[in-house]
Structures are given as structure tokens and as C-alpha cells.
Enzyme design. Structure first.
Site, mmCIF file in Angstrom:
data_model
loop_
_atom_site.group_PDB
_atom_site.id
_atom_site.type_symbol
_atom_site.label_atom_id
_atom_site.label_comp_id
_atom_site.label_asym_id
_atom_site.label_seq_id
_atom_site.Cartn_x
_atom_site.Cartn_y
_atom_site.Cartn_z
ATOM 1 N N HIS A 214 -21.627 -45.134 0.643
ATOM 2 C CA HIS A 214 -21.085 -45.151 -0.714
ATOM 3 C C HIS A 214 -21.713 -46.257 -1.549
ATOM 4 C CE1 HIS A 214 -18.190 -47.876 1.423
ATOM 5 N NE2 HIS A 214 -18.228 -48.544 0.280
ATOM 6 N N ASP A 244 -20.828 -42.214 6.457
ATOM 7 C CA ASP A 244 -20.889 -43.136 5.319
ATOM 8 C C ASP A 244 -21.946 -44.185 5.649
ATOM 9 O OD1 ASP A 244 -20.471 -44.746 3.144
ATOM 10 O OD2 ASP A 244 -18.410 -45.303 3.647
ATOM 11 N N GLY A 323 -16.090 -55.460 -1.291
ATOM 12 C CA GLY A 323 -17.282 -56.281 -1.132
ATOM 13 C C GLY A 323 -17.749 -56.362 0.300
ATOM 14 N N SER A 325 -17.924 -53.763 2.213
ATOM 15 C CA SER A 325 -18.530 -52.476 2.543
ATOM 16 C C SER A 325 -19.958 -52.633 3.048
ATOM 17 C CB SER A 325 -18.548 -51.571 1.306
ATOM 18 O OG SER A 325 -17.306 -50.965 1.109
ATOM 19 N N SER A 341 -16.844 -49.061 6.263
ATOM 20 C CA SER A 341 -16.716 -47.968 5.302
ATOM 21 C C SER A 341 -15.588 -48.242 4.311
ATOM 22 C CB SER A 341 -16.460 -46.643 6.034
ATOM 23 O OG SER A 341 -16.212 -45.596 5.121
#
Length: 425
Positions: A214, A244, A323, A325, A341
Site C-alpha cells: 500500500h 501487501d 508510519g 507500514s 501491513s
């Protein structure tokens, strides 16, 4: 060939519920009890590291066939617990016990649990829900976040009830399932902030890194500093859908990209990728909250984010925040397990966090870890910090590792450009 040194800032632990991890707890090997016998001769459950337990589980899955109904690692007793559907065949129990596992007879086969998950996908895939098989209960654990109310709650609840109490359970989460990307520090692209996961080598030998998909669909180019010049370009990104993850190639082919995780003032060498093991202890590094640890709760999880459904994830109780991720999930002994994720909650109240398996991402993009360890290497290696990983973890240390000279996430202190595995030369 030239090697550029990319800017490097110390990773700081944000205030809140992040568990401090002493350097020695990560970097020094832990003393585990020796196995009581060979894998095929032990008459009683063996004392195992989590990494060894994963390998034993893989072997028993092949030996037991359809009777194998999942396994998990009991960290307290350092034993592998294997679920078996015997159908009256006691020989199956003997074979599993003789291999050194603790054996439980259960009712649900993996095929039946998979069928239940397909029912949830067709009838209850509303945003704010997630599910994964929990081998400790031999059921599907369904979680609904705080946005699932009214008719949507009734839809999920009725589907779980139709599956039956022996197949699935439903619980409510206080938070909201979301991907953990936001504006701030670490790696930047298109106004979003994420964390670098693991440095890898692309199929053509070029340096690259993995992060969340993402993040990869949010921006094509990424920088190591807010408003800085781009240093890497997205080559491939998957989100939502079957994962992801994103492969981001460094623009300078001479960039040094060592296979390591930066946990502040020290680094942890990453040797290979590994599958997650339910019950194993794992560690997450992120640009917002720094270092946190927890336990693997479920595998092959499905999460219904507002942006769409993502499948094949690892469910944990490790905290994370926006943040974080894309940041790495790894073990004490240097195995790459996942990429952050999303989930619900934060590092003050806790919550659920889901991770993209590294093995799957590497295989999909045709990359290898920076030191050449290949995709899928974890089938026999397992995943999770095992024997005694808790010695010196969560000991109340306030300084812990990664106390940077600049306070606070959001000011550039909480992230080494790769909040995780930074090119250092």
C-alpha cells in the site's frame, strides 16, 4: 563500483507501550536445552527452539497427511504442539509423538477450516473484519473492529453462528483496521511516510528493498528524507489482493544494501527468510514506534481494509502505528519473517497487527535477501525467536536500544532512512 553512504539517523523508541529490547537480547545467542533424542526416536515431547519446531511441524505435515490439522509453538514449555484428526487411527498419534511433538486430538481438519474461511469470504467480507486459523483452538478466529456495527455486525455474527461454535469464534476489537502509512519521517513518497522492510537483490542483481504494497501504490518514487530527492523507484506493488508488498529499486545501482535490521545503535544481521510459526516470539521495527515485540497468533489471515481485501497475512499481537507500514518483522536469530501491513490499536493500548510474509513477497518479485538467501528458505528453518528469547526483553528498561539523540517520532528521530535495514556503505 562506487558505494554511496546514505544518511543515517538513530532509531528512537517512541513513548508509550513499546517493549524495550536490550542489545544483548537480540545479538547474543540464547542457551537452549539440547534435544532429548533424534527427531524420529524421541518418546516424549522434545525441548525445541521455535526455529527447530517449525521444521519439525513441516516434516509432520508431510508424514501425517490429511490427519495433520496445524501446529503451534508452546514458548513456555519450548515444545511443538501438533493437532491431529485421527479418525480412530491411534497409529497417527504414535507417529507424531515418536517424532518429538506434543500431540492433541482435534475435530477440525485443515480442509474443513479452509472451507469455513471461504464461507466467511463469500458471506462476511465487510470492511473492518479479519480472520485467521488459530491452531491453539483449532478454530477460525474472526475479529471485527469498532466500525462493524448494525447490519454489518449482524451479517458477520450470523455467518459465524452458521459455521458453528466448534468451527469459528467472533470477537470485537476496540480499534479500527487500517494500513499504517502516514505523513512524517523515514521513507517518503507522495506525501506518505512508510518504513523500509528488508534490503534485497532484484532478479537482475540490482539493489532494492521490500516495503508494504500500500506504500508502493501510494507513490512511485521514494526518498530517505522528507522533501528530499528520490533515491528509489517502485518496480512492483501488490495491494489489495493476494498480499501487501512492494519491490522498490534503488536508483543508484552502486548503492550498498546490506541484509540487516537497524534497531538503533546496533544492527541485526538477517541471514534468510522464514515462515512464521504460531506461538513464536517476533520483533518489529518501524519508523514511528521503533522496536516492539510480541507473538504470532495466526497464519494465512484475511483482512478487509477499507481499500479492499488482503489475503495470506500473518496475524500477531505486536503493536504498530501509522508510519510503521512496510517495516520488518524478524526473529532474534536473524530470520526475516514479515513486512508490516496494518491492523488496529497502537503501542499504548495494544491491538492486532498483520504482516506480509517475506517468503511470499520474495517469490512473487523474484528477489533474494541482500546476502543471497533465497525466497522460501524458511520451510525448514521456521520462524520466531525461540528458547529464552524473553531473557532481557521487556525487562522494564526505559532506555532500551535505539535511544536516539533526537527525541520523538515525526521529527526525523524515529527512523533510520530505512527505519530498519539501511544501506551503510
Amino acid at each position: 563500483m562506487s558505494h554511496k553512504r546514505m544518511p543515517k539517523r538513530k532509531a528512537a523508541l517512541a513513548a508509550g507501550g513499546v517493549v524495550a529490547l536490550g542489545a544483548a537480547a537480540i545479538l547474543l545467542p540464547q542457551a537452549g536445552a539440547a534435544p532429548s533424542g533424534g527427531p524420529d526416536t524421541a518418546a516424549a515431547p522434545r525441548t525445541l527452539k521455535a526455529t527447530d519446531a517449525s521444521g519439525l511441524a513441516s516434516r509432520l505435515a508431510g508424514t501425517l497427511g490429511d490427519a495433520f490439522a496445524g501446529a503451534y509453538y508452546d514458548a513456555d514449555d519450548q515444545r511443538l504442539v501438533v493437532n491431529v484428526v485421527t479418525g480412530g487411527d491411534d497409529d497417527l498419534l504414535v507417529r507424531a509423538k515418536s517424532a518429538g511433538a506434543e500431540v492433541r486430538e482435534v475435530d477440525n481438519t485443515l480442509a474443513e477450516l479452509a472451507a469455513g474461511a471461504r464461507t466467511l469470504t463469500s458471506e462476511a467480507a465487510v470492511p473492518g473484519t479479519a480472520w485467521a486459523v488459530d491452531p491453539r483452538t483449532n478454530k477460525i478466529l474472526v475479529t471485527a473492529d469498532s466500525t462493524v456495527t448494525g447490519d454489518r455486525w449482524d451479517q458477520v455474527d450470523s455467518t459465524v453462528r452458521e459455521l458453528g461454535a466448534g468451527m469459528a469464534t467472533l470477537r470485537k476489537s476496540a480499534g479500527t483496521f487500517e494500513t499504517f502509512a502516514s505523513g512524517g519521517d523515514a521513507i517518503f513518497g507522495g506525501g506518505a511516510r512508510c518504513s523500509l522492510g528488508f534490503n534485497v537483490t532484484a532478479a537482475d542483481g540490482a539493489p532494492a528493498f521490500l516495503t508494504a504494497g500500500h506504500c508502493g501504490v501510494a507513490a512511485e518514487q521514494w526518498s530517505d528524507a522528507q522533501d528530499g530527492a528520490p533515491v528509489a523507484t517502485v518496480e512492483e506493488a501488490v495491494f489489495p489482493g493476494d498480499g501487501d508488498f512492494a519491490l522498490v529499486r534503488y536508483d543508484d545501482p552502486g548503492t550498498g544494501a546490506p541484509s540487516e535490521v537497524n534497531v538503533g545503535e546496533q544492527t541485526v544481521a538477517i541471514g534468510e527468510a522464514a515462515e512464521a510459526t504460531v506461538g513464536a516470539r517476533v520483533f518489529r521495527m518501524g519508523s514511528t514506534t521503533g522496536l516492539a515485540d510480541g507473538q504470532v497468533l495466526g497464519l494465512d489471515a484475511t483482512v478487509n481494509y477499507p481499500e479492499g481485501t488482503v489475503t495470506g497475512l500473518v496475524q500477531t499481537d505486536v503493536c504498530a502505528e501509522p508510519g510503521d507500514s512496510g517495516g520488518p518483522l524478524f526473529t532474534q536469530d536473524g530470520l526475516a519473517v514479515g513486512l508490516t501491513s496494518g491492523g488496529s490499536g497502537d503501542c499504548t493500548v495494544g491491538g492486532e497487527t498483520f504482516f506480509q510474509p517475506v517468503t511470499t513477497a520474495l517469490e512473487a518479485v523474484g528477489a533474494t535477501l541482500g546476502d543471497g538467501a533465497g525466497a522460501g528458505a524458511g520451510a525448514g528453518a521456521g520462524a520466531g525467536a525461540g528458547d529464552g528469547a524473553g531473557d532481557g526483553i521487556g525487562d522494564g528498561s526505559s532506555d532500551g536500544i535505539g535511544a536516539g539523540e533526537e527525541p520523538g517520532a515525526g521529527e526525523g528521530a524515529a527512523a533510520d532512512e530505512p527505519a530498519a535495514s539501511a544501506p551503510t556503505h
